[in-house]
Design a protein around this motif. Structure first.
Motif, short mmCIF file in Angstrom:
data_model
loop_
_atom_site.label_atom_id
_atom_site.label_comp_id
_atom_site.label_asym_id
_atom_site.label_seq_id
_atom_site.Cartn_x
_atom_site.Cartn_y
_atom_site.Cartn_z
N GLU A 112 3.58 1.13 44.03
CA GLU A 112 2.16 1.29 44.51
C GLU A 112 1.68 0.12 44.45
N PHE A 113 0.61 -0.28 45.37
CA PHE A 113 -0.48 -1.14 45.30
C PHE A 113 -1.72 -0.46 45.13
N LEU A 114 -2.46 -0.83 43.79
CA LEU A 114 -3.84 0.05 43.44
C LEU A 114 -4.92 -1.02 43.73
N LEU A 115 -5.76 -0.60 44.55
CA LEU A 115 -6.95 -1.57 44.69
C LEU A 115 -8.31 -0.82 44.05
N TYR A 116 -9.03 -1.45 43.24
CA TYR A 116 -10.15 -0.88 42.42
C TYR A 116 -11.24 -1.89 42.78
N ASP A 117 -12.24 -1.22 43.46
CA ASP A 117 -13.63 -1.71 43.74
C ASP A 117 -14.55 -0.59 43.76
N THR A 118 -16.05 -1.08 43.70
CA THR A 118 -16.95 -0.04 43.75
C THR A 118 -17.40 -0.12 45.31
N PHE A 119 -16.84 -1.07 46.06
CA PHE A 119 -17.50 -1.22 47.30
C PHE A 119 -18.79 -1.23 47.55
N SER A 120 -19.52 -1.56 46.49
CA SER A 120 -21.08 -1.77 46.89
C SER A 120 -21.66 -2.73 45.84
N GLY A 121 -20.62 -3.67 45.35
CA GLY A 121 -21.23 -4.80 44.68
C GLY A 121 -21.07 -4.65 43.21
N LEU A 122 -21.26 -5.68 42.53
CA LEU A 122 -21.50 -5.91 41.00
C LEU A 122 -22.31 -4.52 40.55
N PRO A 123 -21.77 -3.68 39.81
CA PRO A 123 -22.60 -2.49 39.33
C PRO A 123 -23.36 -3.17 38.05
N GLU A 124 -24.54 -2.44 37.52
CA GLU A 124 -25.55 -2.96 36.58
C GLU A 124 -24.75 -2.64 35.36
N ASN A 160 -3.12 2.42 47.28
CA ASN A 160 -4.20 3.50 46.88
C ASN A 160 -5.36 2.71 46.53
N ILE A 161 -6.10 3.25 47.27
CA ILE A 161 -7.85 2.61 47.23
C ILE A 161 -8.54 3.36 46.27
N ILE A 162 -9.03 2.95 45.18
CA ILE A 162 -9.88 3.63 44.27
C ILE A 162 -11.32 3.04 44.07
N LYS A 163 -12.06 3.98 44.74
CA LYS A 163 -13.65 3.69 44.63
C LYS A 163 -14.15 3.95 43.48
N GLY A 164 -14.89 2.96 42.78
CA GLY A 164 -15.55 3.36 41.57
C GLY A 164 -15.72 2.30 40.53
#
Ligand SMILES: C[S@@+](CC[C@H](N)C(=O)[O-])C[C@H]1O[C@@H](n2cnc3c(N)ncnc32)[C@H](O)[C@@H]1O
Length: 249
Positions: A112-124, A160-164
Motif C-alpha cells: 500500500e501507499f499511504l498519503l497523509y495530509d490535512t489538505f487544508s494547509g498547516l494546522p495550528e 490510501n489517502i488519509i485526510k487529517g
C-alpha cells in the motif's frame, strides 16, 4: 526556481548564471536552489523516470523539482527490496507520489501507499505562526484539493489517502511495516511527531527522505532531525537538493 532574492538581486543573479552557462563546457544545471556544472545528470536519460515526471510536473515550481524527484524515485526503487508499505506525510496536490506511482507501476505491487495530509494547509495544532506565514495555504479550496488528489490516485486501488492532522491521523490507519517514508510538511513539530510515531516501523533497509532537512530557512528542523537521528544511532546524508536521506538499519 530560486527563492528569497529582491528583484534587483535576481537580475544580477540571473546574469551571473547566464555567464557561467555560456562559459562552462557542458553547460550547467540550475534550478530549485541548486547550481552545478560538469555533471552527467544521467537520470535525465532515464526514459521511464522522465515520462513519469513530465506526466505530473505541471507548474514551473514542480518542473524545477527534477533532482528531488530523482532522489525519491531512487529511494522508491530501493524500497521495493524491503518489507513494508510506502508512506508520505505532506501530500498537497500529490505531485511527488503521483510521479512515484507511475514510475514504480504501483498498481501492480502488492503493498500500500499511504498519503497523509490535512489538505487544508498547516494546522495550528502542529505548526508555528511563522511556519504558517511562510507556507500560506489559505487560498486552497480544501474540499476541491482533496477531491482532485483522490482523482489523481483513482487508478491505484492500493493508494490510501488519509485526510487529517498528523500525528492524530495515525490512530486510524498506520502500516505495521514501512519500506519508504517521505516526510514533507514544512513544519518542525509535525515532522518530529511523524518521525517519533513512524521511525520504529521502518524496516531494516527502508529509506526515509526528509524534504525540508537542508534549508537555511528551516535550520531548526535540521537541528531537531539531526538530534533525533543521533539519538537513534542513525546518520543523515544531506543532499544538495535540500533533502536528508536516512537508510534504516
Ligand atoms: C510542501 S507540501 C507537500 C508537498 C508534496 N510532498 C509534494 O510532493 O508536492 C506540505 C503539506 O503538508 C501538509 N501538512 C502540514 N502539517 C500537517 C499535519 N500536521 N498533518 C497533515 N498534513 C500536514 C500541508 O497541508 C501541505 O499540503
Amino acid at each position: 526556481m530560486f527563492y528569497g532574492l529582491s528583484l534587483e538581486n535576481k537580475v544580477k543573479f540571473l546574469q551571473a548564471l547566464k555567464s557561467i552557462a555560456e562559459t562552462y563546457p557542458g553547460g550547467m544545471y540550475a534550478q530549485d536552489m541548486l547550481i552545478c556544472v560538469g555533471k552527467n545528470i544521467a537520470f535525465r536519460s532515464d526514459e521511464k523516470f522522465m515520462a513519469s515526471f513530465d506526466a505530473h510536473a505541471n507548474s514551473d515550481q514542480e518542473k524545477s523539482l527534477l533532482w528531488r524527484l530523482h532522489v525519491l524515485a531512487w529511494a522508491g526503487l530501493n524500497a521495493l527490496h524491503v518489507e513494508g508499505d510506502f508512506v508520505e506525510c505532506g501530500v498537497l496536490r500529490g505531485f511527488s507520489s503521483a510521479v512515484l506511482c507511475q514510475f514504480l507501476e504501483f498498481d501492480k505491487l502488492s503493498r500500500e501507499f499511504l498519503l497523509y495530509d490535512t489538505f487544508s494547509g498547516l494546522p495550528e495544532e502542529t505548526s508555528t505562526e511563522a511556519e504558517r506565514k511562510n507556507w500560506d495555504y489559505t487560498m486552497l479550496d480544501s474540499d476541491k484539493l482533496y477531491q482532485e488528489v483522490c482523482q489523481i490516485f483513482s487508478p491505484y486501488s492500493n493508494v490510501n489517502i488519509i485526510k487529517g492532522i498528523v500525528p492524530q491521523s495515525f490512530e486510524n490507519t498506520v502500516p505495521d511495516k514501512i519500506a519508504y517514508l517521505h516526510i514533507d510538511m514544512n513544519s518542525e513539530a509535525a515532522e518530529m511527531m511523524a518521525l517519533d510515531h513512524l521511525f520504529d516501523r521502518v524496516s531494516p533497509g527502508g529509506l526515509i527522505v526528509l524534504d525540508d532537512y537542508g534549508w537555511i530557512s528551516n535550520v531548526n528542523q535540521t537541528i531537531a532531525e539531526s538530534k533525533f537521528m543521533q539519538e537513534h544511532q542513525h546518520a543523515i546524508l544531506e543532499l544538495p537538493t535540500g533533502q536528508g536521506l536516512i537508510l534504516k538499519h
